[in-house]
Scaffold this motif. Structure first.
Motif, short mmCIF file in Angstrom:
data_model
loop_
_atom_site.label_atom_id
_atom_site.label_comp_id
_atom_site.label_asym_id
_atom_site.label_seq_id
_atom_site.Cartn_x
_atom_site.Cartn_y
_atom_site.Cartn_z
N HIS A 69 -3.45 2.10 8.33
CA HIS A 69 -3.10 3.51 8.50
C HIS A 69 -3.08 3.85 9.98
CE1 HIS A 69 -4.96 3.36 4.49
NE2 HIS A 69 -4.09 4.30 4.19
N PRO A 117 -3.51 13.35 5.95
CA PRO A 117 -3.08 14.75 5.86
C PRO A 117 -3.97 15.63 6.74
CG PRO A 117 -4.27 14.12 3.88
CD PRO A 117 -4.11 12.86 4.71
N GLY A 132 3.73 2.74 9.06
CA GLY A 132 4.65 3.85 9.19
C GLY A 132 3.94 5.18 9.38
N VAL A 133 4.70 6.16 9.88
CA VAL A 133 4.11 7.48 10.12
C VAL A 133 3.69 8.16 8.83
CG1 VAL A 133 5.24 7.86 12.33
CG2 VAL A 133 6.38 8.58 10.25
N ASP A 134 4.17 7.67 7.69
CA ASP A 134 3.74 8.24 6.42
C ASP A 134 2.29 7.90 6.09
OD1 ASP A 134 4.52 5.54 6.13
OD2 ASP A 134 4.89 5.80 3.97
N THR A 135 1.65 7.04 6.93
CA THR A 135 0.23 6.71 6.71
C THR A 135 -0.70 7.63 7.47
OG1 THR A 135 0.13 5.10 8.53
CG2 THR A 135 0.83 4.28 6.35
N ILE A 136 -0.16 8.58 8.23
CA ILE A 136 -1.01 9.53 8.95
C ILE A 136 -1.78 10.34 7.92
CG2 ILE A 136 -1.05 11.57 10.44
CD1 ILE A 136 1.46 10.49 11.80
#
Length: 166
Positions: free
Chosen positions: A120, A157, A151-155
């Motif tokens: 992440h 929330p 990927g940035v989708d692992t940032i």
């Protein structure tokens, strides 16, 4: 330009590659490895406290010291071979995070790799020693991913804070 790459088992190739890229022609990068004496110290302590005294040749701490030195030498040799240019090898012993910061005192760039949760993006991608080094380095730090970054989708929330009135 004085560039130091912190060489650690598991992440060293990325640091060496970054040092090769970011060290100007004519300058020798420094490959730094730090051995933590706590492992050998634990072996010495276990032998003295639990197994008795009188046969220092049986002390496992001494064997651990030799293994650590051989491992550090092998790692620095592999790193020097990978960098493919003249470099300086620096081996230090002590508290890892403090030795790296001290070694970087006169550096113009310190290179280290993420060593925490690399699945992440975010602060947990740094282990405790790396976090200390990043926070206390006396020079600019280049932080590299030892493999392709997630990927940035692992940032994670954002926290569930109420919106601020503006």
């Amino acid at each position: 330009m004085n560039v130091i790459a912190w060489i650690v088992e598991g992440t060293w190739p990325a640091c060496v590659d970054a040092a090769r890229t970011h060290t100007p022609e004519g300058a020798d990068p420094v490959l730094l490895h730090v051995t933590d004496p706590d492992v050998a110290g634990a072996g010495h302590g276990a032998y003295a406290g639990l197994l008795g005294r009188g046969h220092p040749e049986r002390d496992p701490g001494t064997r651990l010291e030799h293994l650590a030195a051989a491992s550090a030498e092998d790692l620095l040799t592999a790193a020097a071979d990978r960098i493919g240019r003249p470099c300086t090898r620096l081996e230090r012993t002590g508290r890892v995070e403090r030795e790296v910061v001290a070694a970087a005192e006169d550096a113009e760039l310190l290179i280290l790799a993420r060593d925490g949760d690399r699945s992440h993006l975010g602060p947990h991608s740094l282990g405790p020693a790396s976090r200390f080094i990043v926070d206390h380095a006396p020079c600019p730090v280049l932080l590299v991913w030892p493999e392709p970054a997630p990927g940035v989708d692992t940032i994670p929330p954002p926290p569930p804070h109420p919106p601020h009135d503006r």
